[in-house]
Scaffold this motif. Sequence first.
Motif: not given
Length: 230
Positions: A131-159
Motif C-alpha cells: 500500500r505505501e508504494l503503489q499509490y505513490h507509484k501511480m501518482r508519479s507515473s501519472g496513471i492514478d486518475g484512470y482508476f475508480k478503485k485500487i484493491i491491494l493484497s494489503d487490504d485483506i492480507g491475501v495475495l
Amino acid sequence: MGYKNLFFDLDDTLWAFSLNARNTFEEMYIKYQFHRYFDSFHHFYTLYEKRNIELWAEYGVGHITKQELNHQRFLYPLQAVGVFDENLAKAYSDDFFTVIPTKSALMPYAKELLEYLAPTYNLYILSNGFRELQYHKMRSSGIDGYFKKIILSDDIGVLKPGPQIFNFALSSTQSKPENSLMIGDSWDADIVGAHGVGMHQLYYNYVGRTDFSFLATYTVNALKDIKDIL
C-alpha cells in the motif's frame, strides 16, 4: 463480450517495475559504494534477484511476514559476500523504498491504452504490491486518475492468486465475474487466480512464456494489441 469492468495488475503490466527497480538498485549501489563488496552491479543484482524470488514465494504462502521479506531480501546480498552489517542493509533498504515510488517509467503503450479504455470501461487496479508504494507509484507515473478503485493484497492480507482477493475485488466494486476481465503479466498470480473465480483473463505475455496449464481467454505480447480485443 459484454465486459464492463477491467481489473489491471500494476507492476510490469502498467508500471515498469523491473526497469524502475533495477535503476533504483543501481543508484543505491553507487550511493553506498557497493563496489567495495561486489565484483560489479550485475554481481550484486543477480544475488538479490534470486533470493528475492524465493522470499516472495515464501511470503505468498504465509511462511514469512512482509517485514521479514523486506529485511531478508536486502540483507542477503551483503551476507552472501561476507558483509554482516544490519545498519547498512537498513539504510539502503530505506533509501530504496523512498526512491523507487518516484520512478515514472511505464510499460510500452500503457498510458495510451488507458486513455483508450477509460471512456468505455470501469478500470480498477488489483495488485499484490504494498500500500505505501503503489499509490505513490501511480501518482508519479501519472496513471492514478484512470482508476475508480485500487484493491491491494494489503487490504485483506491475501495475495493473488488466492480466490479471496479476487472475490473481494469483485464485491467491493459491485462487479460480476461474467462481465469482468483480469489483465496482467503474471500467469500464476493474475491468470490462474482470475480463472479460479470464473473471470475471463487477458495474459500480457511480454516475456514470451510458452508453458501453460490451460489457455487464457486472451493472450497478447504487447499492450497495444489489447485495442484489437476491447
